[in-house]
Enzyme design. Structure first.
Site, PDB file in Angstrom:
ATOM      1  N   TYR A   1      13.808 -11.965 -41.945  1.00 14.36           N
ATOM      2  CA  TYR A   1      13.072 -12.351 -43.150  1.00 14.36           C
ATOM      3  C   TYR A   1      12.969 -11.157 -44.098  1.00 14.36           C
ATOM      4  CZ  TYR A   1       8.942 -13.781 -45.913  1.00 14.36           C
ATOM      5  OH  TYR A   1       8.058 -14.079 -46.924  1.00 14.36           O
ATOM      6  N   SER A  47       8.965 -10.854 -51.172  1.00 14.23           N
ATOM      7  CA  SER A  47       7.818 -10.645 -50.279  1.00 14.23           C
ATOM      8  C   SER A  47       7.550  -9.157 -50.161  1.00 14.23           C
ATOM      9  CB  SER A  47       8.137 -11.219 -48.894  1.00 14.23           C
ATOM     10  OG  SER A  47       7.234 -10.742 -47.905  1.00 14.23           O
ATOM     11  N   LYS A  57      14.491 -10.901 -47.890  1.00 13.76           N
ATOM     12  CA  LYS A  57      13.625 -10.726 -49.052  1.00 13.76           C
ATOM     13  C   LYS A  57      13.949  -9.457 -49.819  1.00 13.76           C
ATOM     14  CE  LYS A  57      11.281 -14.537 -48.749  1.00 13.76           C
ATOM     15  NZ  LYS A  57      11.417 -15.577 -49.793  1.00 13.76           N
TER      16      LYS A  57
END
Length: 287
Positions: free
Chosen positions: A156, A143, A160
Protein backbone atom coordinates in the site's frame (compact mmCIF):
# COMPACT_ATOMS: atom_id res chain seq x y z
CA UNK A 1 -22.95 18.23 3.44
CA UNK A 2 -24.92 21.47 3.18
CA UNK A 3 -24.79 23.21 -0.18
CA UNK A 4 -22.84 26.41 0.37
CA UNK A 5 -22.31 27.60 -3.20
CA UNK A 6 -22.78 26.73 -6.85
CA UNK A 7 -19.04 26.52 -7.58
CA UNK A 8 -19.53 23.43 -9.71
CA UNK A 9 -22.77 24.24 -11.49
CA UNK A 10 -22.52 22.94 -15.04
CA UNK A 11 -19.43 20.87 -14.22
CA UNK A 12 -19.19 17.11 -14.59
CA UNK A 13 -17.22 14.76 -12.34
CA UNK A 14 -16.31 11.08 -12.10
CA UNK A 15 -15.54 9.78 -8.60
CA UNK A 16 -13.99 6.34 -8.34
CA UNK A 17 -14.59 4.64 -5.03
CA UNK A 18 -17.55 6.98 -4.68
CA UNK A 19 -19.86 4.62 -2.79
CA UNK A 20 -18.38 5.08 0.69
CA UNK A 21 -15.86 6.97 2.79
CA UNK A 22 -13.98 9.85 1.19
CA UNK A 23 -15.41 9.11 -2.26
CA UNK A 24 -18.99 9.29 -1.02
CA UNK A 25 -18.32 12.58 0.79
CA UNK A 26 -16.75 14.08 -2.35
CA UNK A 27 -19.59 12.86 -4.59
CA UNK A 28 -22.16 14.32 -2.20
CA UNK A 29 -20.31 17.63 -1.91
CA UNK A 30 -19.80 18.05 -5.65
CA UNK A 31 -23.45 17.28 -6.28
CA UNK A 32 -24.54 19.68 -3.54
CA UNK A 33 -22.52 22.44 -5.19
CA UNK A 34 -24.11 21.90 -8.59
CA UNK A 35 -22.03 19.26 -10.35
CA UNK A 36 -23.28 16.26 -12.28
CA UNK A 37 -21.53 13.19 -10.92
CA UNK A 38 -20.79 9.64 -12.02
CA UNK A 39 -20.19 7.37 -9.02
CA UNK A 40 -17.83 4.59 -10.16
CA UNK A 41 -17.45 1.79 -7.63
CA UNK A 42 -17.57 -1.99 -7.26
CA UNK A 43 -19.94 -1.58 -4.31
CA UNK A 44 -23.66 -1.64 -5.09
CA UNK A 45 -24.08 0.89 -2.28
CA UNK A 46 -23.14 3.42 -4.94
CA UNK A 47 -26.39 2.71 -6.76
CA UNK A 48 -28.41 3.38 -3.61
CA UNK A 49 -26.48 6.61 -3.05
CA UNK A 50 -27.22 7.74 -6.60
CA UNK A 51 -30.90 6.96 -6.11
CA UNK A 52 -30.97 9.06 -2.94
CA UNK A 53 -29.23 12.04 -4.54
CA UNK A 54 -31.58 11.98 -7.54
CA UNK A 55 -30.96 14.22 -10.53
CA UNK A 56 -27.52 14.78 -12.08
CA UNK A 57 -26.21 11.47 -10.72
CA UNK A 58 -25.26 8.21 -12.41
CA UNK A 59 -23.86 5.02 -10.94
CA UNK A 60 -21.72 2.54 -12.84
CA UNK A 61 -20.30 -0.61 -11.33
CA UNK A 62 -16.59 -0.09 -11.89
CA UNK A 63 -13.62 -2.27 -11.07
CA UNK A 64 -10.69 0.12 -11.47
CA UNK A 65 -8.31 -2.77 -12.15
CA UNK A 66 -10.21 -3.31 -15.42
CA UNK A 67 -9.35 -0.57 -17.89
CA UNK A 68 -12.55 -0.95 -19.86
CA UNK A 69 -14.56 -0.29 -16.68
CA UNK A 70 -12.74 2.98 -16.05
CA UNK A 71 -13.12 3.96 -19.69
CA UNK A 72 -16.84 3.23 -19.46
CA UNK A 73 -17.24 5.50 -16.44
CA UNK A 74 -15.64 8.39 -18.31
CA UNK A 75 -17.72 7.63 -21.39
CA UNK A 76 -20.89 7.59 -19.27
CA UNK A 77 -20.08 11.05 -17.93
CA UNK A 78 -19.58 12.45 -21.44
CA UNK A 79 -22.62 10.66 -22.87
CA UNK A 80 -24.90 11.74 -20.02
CA UNK A 81 -23.66 15.24 -19.30
CA UNK A 82 -21.58 16.30 -22.30
CA UNK A 83 -18.12 16.76 -20.82
CA UNK A 84 -15.70 15.87 -18.01
CA UNK A 85 -14.35 18.55 -15.68
CA UNK A 86 -13.22 16.64 -12.59
CA UNK A 87 -11.72 13.16 -12.31
CA UNK A 88 -11.22 11.99 -8.73
CA UNK A 89 -9.05 8.87 -8.70
CA UNK A 90 -9.97 7.76 -5.22
CA UNK A 91 -10.69 4.01 -5.26
CA UNK A 92 -8.23 2.19 -3.03
CA UNK A 93 -7.74 -0.70 -0.64
CA UNK A 94 -5.35 -1.43 2.21
CA UNK A 95 -4.55 -4.66 0.41
CA UNK A 96 -2.09 -7.21 1.68
CA UNK A 97 -0.89 -6.79 5.27
CA UNK A 98 1.94 -8.50 7.14
CA UNK A 99 5.71 -9.04 7.10
CA UNK A 100 7.57 -8.48 3.85
CA UNK A 101 9.10 -11.96 3.90
CA UNK A 102 5.64 -13.53 4.00
CA UNK A 103 3.89 -11.28 1.47
CA UNK A 104 1.70 -13.28 -0.96
CA UNK A 105 2.68 -11.95 -4.38
CA UNK A 106 -0.77 -12.50 -5.86
CA UNK A 107 -2.23 -10.28 -3.13
CA UNK A 108 0.56 -7.74 -3.68
CA UNK A 109 -0.32 -7.65 -7.38
CA UNK A 110 -3.98 -7.03 -6.53
CA UNK A 111 -3.04 -4.24 -4.11
CA UNK A 112 -0.95 -2.55 -6.79
CA UNK A 113 -3.65 -3.09 -9.40
CA UNK A 114 -6.28 -1.24 -7.36
CA UNK A 115 -4.13 1.48 -5.84
CA UNK A 116 -1.81 2.29 -8.75
CA UNK A 117 -3.02 0.72 -11.99
CA UNK A 118 -6.53 2.00 -11.28
CA UNK A 119 -5.18 5.53 -10.90
CA UNK A 120 -3.19 5.17 -14.11
CA UNK A 121 -6.35 4.10 -15.95
CA UNK A 122 -8.14 7.12 -14.51
CA UNK A 123 -5.43 9.45 -15.79
CA UNK A 124 -5.44 7.85 -19.23
CA UNK A 125 -9.15 8.09 -19.85
CA UNK A 126 -9.68 11.48 -18.22
CA UNK A 127 -6.82 12.89 -20.30
CA UNK A 128 -8.27 11.65 -23.59
CA UNK A 129 -11.33 13.82 -22.89
CA UNK A 130 -9.69 16.77 -21.14
CA UNK A 131 -6.80 17.36 -23.55
CA UNK A 132 -8.99 18.15 -26.58
CA UNK A 133 -11.44 19.95 -24.28
CA UNK A 134 -8.62 22.22 -23.09
CA UNK A 135 -9.59 22.11 -19.43
CA UNK A 136 -10.13 19.85 -16.46
CA UNK A 137 -8.83 18.78 -13.08
CA UNK A 138 -7.56 15.34 -12.09
CA UNK A 139 -7.12 14.64 -8.39
CA UNK A 140 -5.81 11.40 -6.93
CA UNK A 141 -5.80 10.09 -3.38
CA UNK A 142 -2.46 9.21 -1.84
CA UNK A 143 -1.70 8.66 1.86
CA UNK A 144 0.77 9.63 4.59
CA UNK A 145 2.07 6.10 4.00
CA UNK A 146 3.29 7.28 0.61
CA UNK A 147 5.51 9.85 2.33
CA UNK A 148 6.41 8.38 5.72
CA UNK A 149 7.75 4.93 6.53
CA UNK A 150 6.07 2.80 9.13
CA UNK A 151 2.54 4.20 8.95
CA UNK A 152 1.02 1.80 6.42
CA UNK A 153 1.34 -1.68 4.95
CA UNK A 154 4.32 -2.23 2.64
CA UNK A 155 2.64 -2.64 -0.75
CA UNK A 156 0.00 0.00 0.00
CA UNK A 157 2.80 2.43 0.94
CA UNK A 158 4.65 1.73 -2.28
CA UNK A 159 1.54 2.30 -4.38
CA UNK A 160 0.64 5.53 -2.61
CA UNK A 161 4.17 6.87 -3.08
CA UNK A 162 3.91 5.97 -6.76
CA UNK A 163 0.62 7.87 -7.04
CA UNK A 164 2.44 11.06 -6.08
CA UNK A 165 5.20 10.49 -8.62
CA UNK A 166 2.73 9.57 -11.34
CA UNK A 167 0.58 12.60 -10.60
CA UNK A 168 3.50 15.01 -10.83
CA UNK A 169 4.69 13.44 -14.07
CA UNK A 170 1.23 13.68 -15.64
CA UNK A 171 0.88 17.25 -14.35
CA UNK A 172 3.92 18.22 -16.43
CA UNK A 173 2.38 16.71 -19.57
CA UNK A 174 -1.10 18.14 -19.17
CA UNK A 175 -0.21 21.67 -18.01
CA UNK A 176 0.05 23.05 -21.58
CA UNK A 177 -3.45 21.70 -22.26
CA UNK A 178 -5.00 23.63 -19.38
CA UNK A 179 -5.52 20.48 -17.31
CA UNK A 180 -4.49 20.60 -13.65
CA UNK A 181 -3.29 17.49 -11.80
CA UNK A 182 -2.98 17.33 -8.01
CA UNK A 183 -2.76 14.79 -5.20
CA UNK A 184 -4.54 14.82 -1.85
CA UNK A 185 -3.08 13.13 1.24
CA UNK A 186 -5.77 12.41 3.82
CA UNK A 187 -4.81 11.42 7.32
CA UNK A 188 -6.50 8.47 9.03
CA UNK A 189 -10.15 9.16 8.29
CA UNK A 190 -13.32 7.60 9.67
CA UNK A 191 -14.47 5.18 6.98
CA UNK A 192 -15.50 1.54 6.64
CA UNK A 193 -11.99 0.56 5.55
CA UNK A 194 -10.39 2.30 8.52
CA UNK A 195 -12.99 0.84 10.87
CA UNK A 196 -12.02 -2.63 9.68
CA UNK A 197 -8.48 -1.90 10.92
CA UNK A 198 -8.93 0.13 14.12
CA UNK A 199 -12.38 -0.98 15.34
CA UNK A 200 -14.46 -4.16 15.43
CA UNK A 201 -15.30 -4.19 11.74
CA UNK A 202 -16.22 -2.15 8.69
CA UNK A 203 -19.63 -1.24 10.11
CA UNK A 204 -18.22 0.06 13.41
CA UNK A 205 -17.87 3.71 12.43
CA UNK A 206 -18.54 4.79 16.00
CA UNK A 207 -15.65 2.65 17.19
CA UNK A 208 -13.40 4.11 14.49
CA UNK A 209 -14.45 7.62 15.45
CA UNK A 210 -13.56 6.94 19.07
CA UNK A 211 -10.26 5.25 18.26
CA UNK A 212 -9.11 7.93 15.86
CA UNK A 213 -10.35 10.67 18.14
CA UNK A 214 -8.15 9.35 20.94
CA UNK A 215 -5.07 9.77 18.75
CA UNK A 216 -6.17 12.92 16.92
CA UNK A 217 -3.38 15.41 16.27
CA UNK A 218 -5.66 18.45 16.19
CA UNK A 219 -9.10 19.65 17.27
CA UNK A 220 -9.56 16.66 19.63
CA UNK A 221 -11.66 14.80 17.09
CA UNK A 222 -11.25 12.29 14.32
CA UNK A 223 -10.74 13.36 10.73
CA UNK A 224 -13.96 12.92 8.76
CA UNK A 225 -14.57 12.27 5.06
CA UNK A 226 -16.19 15.70 4.90
CA UNK A 227 -12.93 17.31 6.06
CA UNK A 228 -11.12 15.64 3.17
CA UNK A 229 -13.91 16.51 0.73
CA UNK A 230 -13.46 20.19 1.55
CA UNK A 231 -9.82 19.94 0.46
CA UNK A 232 -10.65 18.00 -2.69
CA UNK A 233 -13.32 20.50 -3.73
CA UNK A 234 -10.90 23.36 -3.21
CA UNK A 235 -8.36 21.68 -5.51
CA UNK A 236 -11.10 21.04 -8.07
CA UNK A 237 -12.44 24.58 -7.97
CA UNK A 238 -11.48 27.74 -9.82
CA UNK A 239 -10.09 29.00 -6.50
CA UNK A 240 -7.12 26.69 -7.16
CA UNK A 241 -6.81 27.71 -10.83
CA UNK A 242 -3.03 28.19 -10.58
CA UNK A 243 -2.33 25.00 -8.63
CA UNK A 244 -1.00 21.95 -10.43
CA UNK A 245 1.59 19.35 -9.46
CA UNK A 246 0.60 19.93 -5.84
CA UNK A 247 0.58 17.36 -3.05
CA UNK A 248 -2.09 18.62 -0.66
CA UNK A 249 -2.18 17.12 2.85
CA UNK A 250 -5.39 17.06 4.87
CA UNK A 251 -3.78 15.33 7.84
CA UNK A 252 -3.34 17.80 10.72
CA UNK A 253 0.32 18.15 9.73
CA UNK A 254 1.15 14.46 10.06
CA UNK A 255 3.35 14.47 6.95
CA UNK A 256 4.87 17.89 7.58
CA UNK A 257 5.39 18.04 11.34
CA UNK A 258 7.55 15.41 13.02
CA UNK A 259 5.93 15.95 16.40
CA UNK A 260 5.38 18.51 19.11
CA UNK A 261 8.13 21.09 19.22
CA UNK A 262 10.58 20.23 22.03
CA UNK A 263 11.82 23.82 22.18
CA UNK A 264 8.69 25.58 23.38
CA UNK A 265 7.97 23.89 26.73
CA UNK A 266 9.72 22.42 29.74
CA UNK A 267 13.16 23.97 30.15
CA UNK A 268 12.44 26.20 27.15
CA UNK A 269 9.13 27.54 28.36
CA UNK A 270 10.98 30.78 29.06
CA UNK A 271 12.75 32.03 25.91
CA UNK A 272 16.51 31.55 25.82
CA UNK A 273 19.15 32.07 23.13
CA UNK A 274 21.71 29.35 22.43
CA UNK A 275 25.09 30.71 21.34
CA UNK A 276 28.59 29.39 20.61
CA UNK A 277 29.80 26.25 22.41
CA UNK A 278 26.42 25.86 24.06
CA UNK A 279 26.55 29.19 25.90
CA UNK A 280 23.09 30.49 26.65
CA UNK A 281 21.74 33.94 27.13
CA UNK A 282 18.29 35.12 28.11
CA UNK A 283 16.32 36.22 25.09
CA UNK A 284 15.86 39.95 24.90
CA UNK A 285 12.96 41.84 23.44
CA UNK A 286 13.70 43.60 20.20
CA UNK A 287 11.81 46.62 19.01
Amino acid sequence: MIRISNRFEGRVAVVTGGASGIGEAVARALHAEGASVVIADVQEAGRALADRLGERIRFLRTDVTVESDVAAAVDLAVASFGRLDVMFNNAGVMGTLGPIDRTPMAEADLTLAVNLRGVLCGFKHAARVMKPQGSGVIISTSSPAGVLGGVGPHVYSAAKAAVIGLSNSVAAELRPFGVRVNTVIPGAVVSPMTAAVVATGADDLAGATAALGDSALMNNRALTPEDVAAGVLFLASDEAAYMTGVTFPVDAGMTGISGRSPYTSGRYEQPVTLLEAGRTAAATARS
